[in-house]
Design a protein around this motif. Structure first.
Motif, PDB file in Angstrom:
ATOM      1  N   LEU A  79     105.960 -83.444  13.813  1.00 21.53           N
ATOM      2  CA  LEU A  79     106.050 -84.813  14.308  1.00 21.53           C
ATOM      3  C   LEU A  79     105.894 -84.829  15.828  1.00 21.53           C
ATOM      4  O   LEU A  79     106.200 -83.846  16.499  1.00 21.53           O
ATOM      5  N   PHE A  80     105.432 -85.955  16.340  1.00 21.75           N
ATOM      6  CA  PHE A  80     105.118 -86.099  17.754  1.00 21.75           C
ATOM      7  C   PHE A  80     105.878 -87.303  18.297  1.00 21.75           C
ATOM      8  O   PHE A  80     105.660 -88.427  17.850  1.00 21.75           O
ATOM      9  N   LEU A  81     106.791 -87.036  19.229  1.00 22.85           N
ATOM     10  CA  LEU A  81     107.584 -88.092  19.845  1.00 22.85           C
ATOM     11  C   LEU A  81     106.958 -88.419  21.199  1.00 22.85           C
ATOM     12  O   LEU A  81     107.098 -87.672  22.167  1.00 22.85           O
ATOM     13  N   ASN A  82     106.229 -89.528  21.246  1.00 22.82           N
ATOM     14  CA  ASN A  82     105.595 -89.968  22.488  1.00 22.82           C
ATOM     15  C   ASN A  82     106.633 -90.659  23.360  1.00 22.82           C
ATOM     16  O   ASN A  82     107.498 -91.381  22.859  1.00 22.82           O
ATOM     17  N   PHE A 100     114.928 -76.739  22.676  1.00 21.21           N
ATOM     18  CA  PHE A 100     113.513 -76.649  23.040  1.00 21.21           C
ATOM     19  C   PHE A 100     113.055 -75.214  22.851  1.00 21.21           C
ATOM     20  O   PHE A 100     113.758 -74.276  23.213  1.00 21.21           O
ATOM     21  N   LEU A 101     111.872 -75.052  22.280  1.00 18.50           N
ATOM     22  CA  LEU A 101     111.343 -73.725  21.981  1.00 18.50           C
ATOM     23  C   LEU A 101     110.494 -73.174  23.108  1.00 18.50           C
ATOM     24  O   LEU A 101     110.055 -72.022  23.046  1.00 18.50           O
ATOM     25  N   GLU A 102     110.262 -73.986  24.130  1.00 22.68           N
ATOM     26  CA  GLU A 102     109.428 -73.582  25.264  1.00 22.68           C
ATOM     27  C   GLU A 102     109.763 -74.445  26.466  1.00 22.68           C
ATOM     28  O   GLU A 102     110.407 -75.478  26.341  1.00 22.68           O
ATOM     29  N   GLU A 103     109.314 -73.993  27.594  1.00 25.57           N
ATOM     30  CA  GLU A 103     109.433 -74.782  28.812  1.00 25.57           C
ATOM     31  C   GLU A 103     108.365 -75.882  28.797  1.00 25.57           C
ATOM     32  O   GLU A 103     107.305 -75.704  28.190  1.00 25.57           O
ATOM     33  N   VAL A 114     107.708 -78.293  22.950  1.00 23.91           N
ATOM     34  CA  VAL A 114     108.072 -78.258  21.530  1.00 23.91           C
ATOM     35  C   VAL A 114     109.586 -78.115  21.414  1.00 23.91           C
ATOM     36  O   VAL A 114     110.196 -77.288  22.087  1.00 23.91           O
ATOM     37  N   PHE A 115     110.172 -78.938  20.539  1.00 23.49           N
ATOM     38  CA  PHE A 115     111.590 -78.784  20.213  1.00 23.49           C
ATOM     39  C   PHE A 115     111.746 -78.711  18.704  1.00 23.49           C
ATOM     40  O   PHE A 115     110.826 -79.004  17.944  1.00 23.49           O
ATOM     41  N   ASP A 124     106.780 -82.199  18.921  1.00 26.12           N
ATOM     42  CA  ASP A 124     106.312 -82.261  20.305  1.00 26.12           C
ATOM     43  C   ASP A 124     106.963 -83.467  20.973  1.00 26.12           C
ATOM     44  O   ASP A 124     106.922 -84.571  20.419  1.00 26.12           O
ATOM     45  N   LEU A 125     107.580 -83.251  22.118  1.00 22.29           N
ATOM     46  CA  LEU A 125     107.914 -84.344  23.026  1.00 22.29           C
ATOM     47  C   LEU A 125     106.733 -84.419  23.963  1.00 22.29           C
ATOM     48  O   LEU A 125     106.398 -83.418  24.611  1.00 22.29           O
TER      49      LEU A 125
END
Length: 129
Positions: A79-82, A100-103, A114-115, A124-125
């Motif tokens: 899912l993508f959170l805009n 969060f899985l990354e910076e 990505v969280f 994705d945020l």
């Protein structure tokens, strides 16, 4: 003619745990929580400001559905959170304990990170340019 996707089903292990995360940690609105039977509820949540798309939180019923929890997209971002303000939302989500899985990174299409929700779904945020 206009068509929209009104809701996407997200299989979760427990209604209340899902509401606690999506409403309590992500700040989504609880649109509806209606008991249908002793074991089923109609639970709709949506990000603040969203007017069309909703998540239908569906508690898993049986082993096949339980096996799909957190893997509805086969290990990909599901899912993508805009957002209109990546830094604001990333800071708020981090402060509330979202994993969060990354910076954060800048891509040609915008700022993204990505969280993961507590059920294993990757999101994705993203703030588009």
């Amino acid at each position: 003619m206009k068509q929209i996707i009104g809701a996407i089903t997200l299989v979760v292990p427990d209604y209340d745990a899902a509401i606690a995360f999506y409403v309590g940690k992500l700040g989504f609105d609880l649109i509806e929580d209606t008991r249908l039977t002793d074991t089923k509820r109609w639970v709709l949540v949506a990000p603040k400001g969203s007017t069309e798309s909703r998540l239908l939180l569906a508690q898993a019923d049986g082993k096949a559905q339980e096996a799909a929890i957190g893997n509805q997209a086969g290990g990909r971002v599901f899912l993508f959170l805009n957002t209109d303000d990546f830094d604001r939302d990333h800071a708020a989500m981090s402060a509330s304990g979202v994993e969060f899985l990354e910076e954060p990174r800048s891509e040609s299409y915008g700022k993204v990170a990505v969280f993961r929700d507590p059920f294993g779904n990757q999101w994705d945020l993203i703030q588009h340019v």
